[in-house]
Scaffold this motif. Structure first.
Motif, PDB file in Angstrom:
ATOM      1  N   ILE A  60       0.836  -1.210   0.000  1.00 34.34           N
ATOM      2  CA  ILE A  60       0.000   0.000   0.000  1.00 34.34           C
ATOM      3  C   ILE A  60       0.865   1.252   0.000  1.00 34.34           C
ATOM      4  N   ALA A  61       1.967   1.219   0.760  1.00 30.16           N
ATOM      5  CA  ALA A  61       2.884   2.369   0.771  1.00 30.16           C
ATOM      6  C   ALA A  61       3.497   2.589  -0.610  1.00 30.16           C
ATOM      7  N   LEU A  62       3.807   1.498  -1.304  1.00 34.50           N
ATOM      8  CA  LEU A  62       4.339   1.622  -2.670  1.00 34.50           C
ATOM      9  C   LEU A  62       3.302   2.235  -3.609  1.00 34.50           C
ATOM     10  N   LEU A  63       2.045   1.846  -3.438  1.00 32.16           N
ATOM     11  CA  LEU A  63       0.984   2.434  -4.262  1.00 32.16           C
ATOM     12  C   LEU A  63       0.852   3.930  -3.993  1.00 32.16           C
ATOM     13  N   LEU A  64       0.927   4.322  -2.717  1.00 32.63           N
ATOM     14  CA  LEU A  64       0.886   5.747  -2.377  1.00 32.63           C
ATOM     15  C   LEU A  64       2.057   6.499  -3.003  1.00 32.63           C
ATOM     16  N   SER A  65       3.255   5.900  -2.905  1.00 33.59           N
ATOM     17  CA  SER A  65       4.442   6.527  -3.490  1.00 33.59           C
ATOM     18  C   SER A  65       4.292   6.672  -4.992  1.00 33.59           C
ATOM     19  N   SER A  66       3.778   5.629  -5.649  1.00 26.78           N
ATOM     20  CA  SER A  66       3.573   5.681  -7.102  1.00 26.78           C
ATOM     21  C   SER A  66       2.550   6.749  -7.482  1.00 26.78           C
ATOM     22  N   ALA A  67       1.504   6.870  -6.668  1.00 31.22           N
ATOM     23  CA  ALA A  67       0.491   7.898  -6.929  1.00 31.22           C
ATOM     24  C   ALA A  67       1.086   9.291  -6.816  1.00 31.22           C
ATOM     25  N   LEU A  68       1.920   9.506  -5.801  1.00 35.91           N
ATOM     26  CA  LEU A  68       2.562  10.812  -5.634  1.00 35.91           C
ATOM     27  C   LEU A  68       3.502  11.115  -6.804  1.00 35.91           C
ATOM     28  N   LEU A  69       4.248  10.106  -7.242  1.00 40.90           N
ATOM     29  CA  LEU A  69       5.143  10.306  -8.387  1.00 40.90           C
ATOM     30  C   LEU A  69       4.339  10.601  -9.651  1.00 40.90           C
ATOM     31  N   GLY A  70       3.203   9.911  -9.815  1.00 41.19           N
ATOM     32  CA  GLY A  70       2.354  10.163 -10.973  1.00 41.19           C
ATOM     33  C   GLY A  70       1.768  11.566 -10.968  1.00 41.19           C
ATOM     34  N   LEU A  71       1.295  11.998  -9.795  1.00 38.67           N
ATOM     35  CA  LEU A  71       0.757  13.360  -9.683  1.00 38.67           C
ATOM     36  C   LEU A  71       1.834  14.404  -9.948  1.00 38.67           C
ATOM     37  N   ASN A  72       3.032  14.139  -9.467  1.00 40.44           N
ATOM     38  CA  ASN A  72       4.141  15.069  -9.697  1.00 40.44           C
ATOM     39  C   ASN A  72       4.455  15.185 -11.186  1.00 40.44           C
TER      40      ASN A  72
ATOM     41  N   LEU B 214       8.712  -0.099   9.760  1.00 40.42           N
ATOM     42  CA  LEU B 214       9.863  -0.301   8.880  1.00 40.42           C
ATOM     43  C   LEU B 214       9.434  -0.517   7.438  1.00 40.42           C
ATOM     44  N   PHE B 215       8.444  -1.363   7.211  1.00 37.89           N
ATOM     45  CA  PHE B 215       8.072  -1.665   5.830  1.00 37.89           C
ATOM     46  C   PHE B 215       7.229  -0.573   5.199  1.00 37.89           C
ATOM     47  N   VAL B 216       6.565   0.229   6.002  1.00 41.40           N
ATOM     48  CA  VAL B 216       5.951   1.440   5.458  1.00 41.40           C
ATOM     49  C   VAL B 216       7.041   2.400   4.976  1.00 41.40           C
ATOM     50  N   LEU B 217       8.092   2.538   5.776  1.00 43.09           N
ATOM     51  CA  LEU B 217       9.213   3.396   5.384  1.00 43.09           C
ATOM     52  C   LEU B 217       9.856   2.915   4.092  1.00 43.09           C
ATOM     53  N   ILE B 218      10.044   1.599   3.963  1.00 40.75           N
ATOM     54  CA  ILE B 218      10.645   1.063   2.739  1.00 40.75           C
ATOM     55  C   ILE B 218       9.776   1.410   1.531  1.00 40.75           C
ATOM     56  N   GLY B 219       8.466   1.246   1.687  1.00 43.00           N
ATOM     57  CA  GLY B 219       7.564   1.576   0.593  1.00 43.00           C
ATOM     58  C   GLY B 219       7.592   3.052   0.224  1.00 43.00           C
ATOM     59  N   LEU B 220       7.685   3.920   1.226  1.00 42.08           N
ATOM     60  CA  LEU B 220       7.686   5.360   0.965  1.00 42.08           C
ATOM     61  C   LEU B 220       9.021   5.852   0.420  1.00 42.08           C
TER      62      LEU B 220
END
Length: 412
Positions: free
Chosen positions: A34-46, A298-304
């Motif tokens: 889920i954190a990776l999906l959030l990160s991808s969404a932020l990169l897409g919006l950027n 920890l794994f939220v941090l890795i995803g972000l």
């Protein structure tokens, strides 16, 4: 600092809730996905020009020293908590297999990964020196006990196989960190130590860590046995972990190995001989809760953290090559020896496939990569590390349960 901790805890709690309520993956895999999906969404919006949220997330993540947070903060607690519930009597029955895989498996994998990448990366336009390639081999070869043990809980592997995988991951982490420190020293000094000097440094770090862990575990065990009050006993275990890891770092010996050894002693002799039933229940509950919370963070941090990773088509090709090389090195260093010595290993049929595919990488590899001094080579290694870790947790970790059911005979 308080605001940063609050943001991380709130975000982790929300992602853990979403995973448990809707996604229903193992916590480690779910929160990271889920954190990776959030990160991808932020990169897409950027990329579309909506950059406010991306800039805020980037500012937050750059303010976190991931390497220091894990290596000097979380790691001692997570390793101790992982070792605390390993049955030493059962583990001792597989001590030879675990020792060989943890030491020689890590050494062989480091050399194989380093040598192959040194030869293949120039083919995609990313030449790295042999020292940097070996440095990457050292940081990516150890399996991450935090990732491995978290996912094994839900994979339902045979007990013998679970013991070997868990034991190997607990000890090869310490070996990998020592190898990384040796190669990083070569990179900084520009001089290569002789075999004798390298052996002495390895003995000091690894051997010193094991001896210190024995001493720390024994002293803690004696303190626990001299009183019967669960509040103080829980506090003593926490102080032993935090203080012991800090002292091991000061003494230039392996803190990870010390925490594993101390955890095995407290989790076995301490729980059986120095704790009342009430204390045992509270100690177990405390460390299980702390372990689950820090694992999720920890794994939220890795995803972000993927937001700060540089990517390009050339790096994407290199990442795919690196994933394949890492799996091949795992097969050569662990899977093949177990397959050739199936009877001697006393593991069920199909174990070599599970050991190969179940060699998960996690936060420790990321932390070591981020600890490399800033340079163009460091940026390449960080990207390759993230690629291997994400593939390892999501693909390998997500499918290990299915593969255990397929490869391991029923009733093994």
């Amino acid at each position: 600092m308080l605001d940063l901790v609050a943001i991380l805890l709130v975000l982790t709690a929300l992602l853990a809730y979403v995973n448990h309520r809707f996604v229903r993956l193992p916590t480690t895999i779910g929160v990271m996905a889920i954190a990776l999906l959030l990160s991808s969404a932020l990169l897409g919006l950027n990329a579309l020009g909506v950059s406010a949220l991306h800039h805020r997330a980037l500012a937050l993540l750059t303010s976190i020293n991931f390497s220091e947070v894990l290596m000097q903060g979380m790691l001692s607690i997570l390793l101790f908590a992982g070792a605390l519930h390993v049955d030493l009597t059962k583990l001792r029955a597989f001590r030879l297999q675990i020792g060989l895989l943890a030491v020689f498996g890590t050494l062989i994998s480091t050399i194989v990964v380093g040598a192959i990448l040194w030869w293949t990366l120039p083919l995609v336009g990313l030449p790295l020196s042999l020292t940097y390639c070996m440095l990457f081999g050292a940081l990516i070869s150890p399996t991450d006990p935090i990732a491995v043990m978290g996912i094994l809980k839900s994979a339902k592997a045979p007990e013998s196989l679970e013991l070997v995988i868990a034991g190997e991951s607990l000890f090869n982490d310490g070996v990998g960190v020592v190898l990384f420190a040796l190669i990083a020293g070569v990179l900084v000094s520009g001089t290569t130590p002789g075999a004798g000097q390298a052996s002495m440094l390895l003995l000091q770090e690894a051997g010193g860590g094991v001896l210190f862990g024995l001493l720390l575990g024994y002293v803690t065990y004696r303190l626990l046995g001299s009183i019967d009050s669960y509040q103080e006993e829980v506090l003593i275990t926490l102080a032993a972990v935090i203080g012991g890891y800090a002292l091991a770092t000061r003494l230039h010996i392996s803190g990870p190995l010390a925490m594993v050894v101390a955890g095995l002693i407290i989790g076995n002799h301490g729980r059986a001989l120095a704790m009342s039933d009430k204390t045992r229940e509270h100690v177990d509950s405390f460390w299980e809760l702390l372990d689950s919370i820090l694992n999720a963070v920890l794994f939220v941090l890795i995803g972000l953290e993927v937001i700060v990773v540089r990517m390009s088509p050339m790096l994407g090709v290199a990442a795919l090559i690196t994933i394949a090389v890492t799996l091949f090195a795992r097969y050569l260093s662990v899977g093949l020896p177990v397959a050739l010595a199936q009877r001697v290993s006393r593991l069920p049929g199909g174990s070599w496939q599970v050991l190969t595919w179940g060699g998960l990488r996690g936060g420790i590899s990321v932390a070591l990569a981020l600890s490399i001094p800033s340079s163009a080579e460091r940026d390449v290694l960080v990207t390759l590390t993230y690629a291997v870790v994400v593939f390892s947790i999501l693909v390998q970790g997500g499918s290990i349960g299915m593969l255990i059911r397929r490869w391991i005979p029923r009733g093994a």
